[in-house]
Design an enzyme around this catalytic site. Sequence first.
Site, PDB file in Angstrom:
ATOM      1  N   GLU A   1       0.922  -1.149   0.145  1.00 11.04           N
ATOM      2  CA  GLU A   1      -0.203  -0.051   0.081  1.00 11.04           C
ATOM      3  C   GLU A   1       0.802   1.296  -0.087  1.00 11.04           C
ATOM      4  O   GLU A   1       0.513   2.284  -0.752  1.00 11.04           O
ATOM      5  CB  GLU A   1      -0.853   0.050   1.207  1.00 11.04           C
ATOM      6  CG  GLU A   1      -1.909  -0.947   1.054  1.00 11.04           C
ATOM      7  CD  GLU A   1      -2.993  -1.254  -0.027  1.00 11.04           C
ATOM      8  OE1 GLU A   1      -3.171  -0.138  -0.623  1.00 11.04           O
ATOM      9  OE2 GLU A   1      -3.367  -2.289  -0.431  1.00 11.04           O
TER      10      GLU A   1
ATOM     11  N   ASP B   1       3.711  -3.749  -5.771  1.00 14.71           N
ATOM     12  CA  ASP B   1       4.382  -5.280  -5.358  1.00 14.71           C
ATOM     13  C   ASP B   1       5.941  -5.240  -5.338  1.00 14.71           C
ATOM     14  O   ASP B   1       6.754  -5.806  -4.388  1.00 14.71           O
ATOM     15  CB  ASP B   1       3.894  -6.520  -6.267  1.00 14.71           C
ATOM     16  CG  ASP B   1       2.652  -6.957  -5.841  1.00 14.71           C
ATOM     17  OD1 ASP B   1       2.115  -6.659  -4.746  1.00 14.71           O
ATOM     18  OD2 ASP B   1       2.163  -7.949  -6.625  1.00 14.71           O
TER      19      ASP B   1
END
Length: 414
Positions: free
Chosen positions: A277, A358
């Site tokens: 995030e 990611d």
Amino acid sequence: MSAQSLFYIIITILIVDFLVDSIIGHLNAQKFDDPIPEDLKDVYQKDEYEKSQAYKTENYRFSNITGIFSLLLTLGFLMFDGFDFVDRLARSLTDNPILITLIFFGIITLGSDIITTPFSYYHTFVIEEKYGFNKSSIKTFILDKFKGWLMMIIMGGGILALIVWFYLIAGTNFWLYAWGIVAVFTLFINMFYSRIIVPLFNKQSPLEDGSLKTKIQEYAAKVGFQLDNVFVIDGSKRSTKANAYFSGFGKQKRITLFDTLIEDLEEEEIVAVLAHEVGHYKRKHIIFNVVTSIVLTGLTLYILSLFISIPELSLAIGVSQSSFHAGLVAFGILYSPISELTSLVMNYFSRKFEYQADNYAKETYAAQPLITSLKKLSKNSLSNLTPHPAYVFVNYSHPTLLQRFKNLKLEAPK
Ligand SMILES: [Zn+2]
């Protein structure tokens, strides 16, 4: 172009859109029974995999039925002059053009929501219940409906009233003013979503002190990310499915973790999700999304302004008197192929951003806990591990689990 030709174009768009969706859904369903990819073998035990197949099939059948129902409802409404009926009704109640528009859209949106409520009821209390996902009570379900309506009336109604008012005073230049107000509203909601909208539906509390919070703070300090606001939300009030998201920017930025996520994952895995995030923020995805949505809104409003004053546009949906609101309905359908295209592009970017987030988590924290967390989350939501590429291309805002796994397994470039 005559109103009649536009009417046939509208019908064609609705049917073609339905057929394209059906074909892609069918392709996807053909792969429900595919063997699990080697790298993901550890996600499901045999019985869990069978359960996930049954879940996919049931959801697929359900979405076919709702798709056909909503197509028939819209077509029926168009062919049997439903819009004209509602338009006349609204006009019989008032002469004020702003109120007429509000009543017109109020009846249509509320009406279609009520008609489709049995479907959402069935989805929550029959399908989700059967697979152990549903935690929502009937009371929460009904309250959610009312709160949703209230929000729609206040925010949707308010913005719509302003737009009609701009149209009345500024003519086709209304789009500029409308764009301004929608842009301000978008920024406002993005900024204060967690403070204003979320509390209507959920309880959220700051993450309690403890080893998880310490780990998160250590990570935030390491990457130089000001992170005072980590909140836990009671997602378990409605579903066992877990999630985490980022909202706001500047001082308002915060990360929200579902209590179900904390329940399901180990602390390292939660930090990895949080790092993902943070990656969205650091890679400026939040800003990109807000700016793009504002630009796209401006473009749409501009194109709307080119056509809205043409009487045939509103007459195409069968009303006897042309108006802004009827034109808006016709435009909405005629424009839908273009908005489908922009949503394809947005999904494409969104999937790219997921890889970037990611990678950020991999580079600044670790790949392994993110991999295991993604696998656990997929398992716990009975995710489809073998979607059809066409279905992914059209509908997925995230890469598939297999794609994310492979990307995370790649050696980080030094
Ligand atoms: Zn993400």
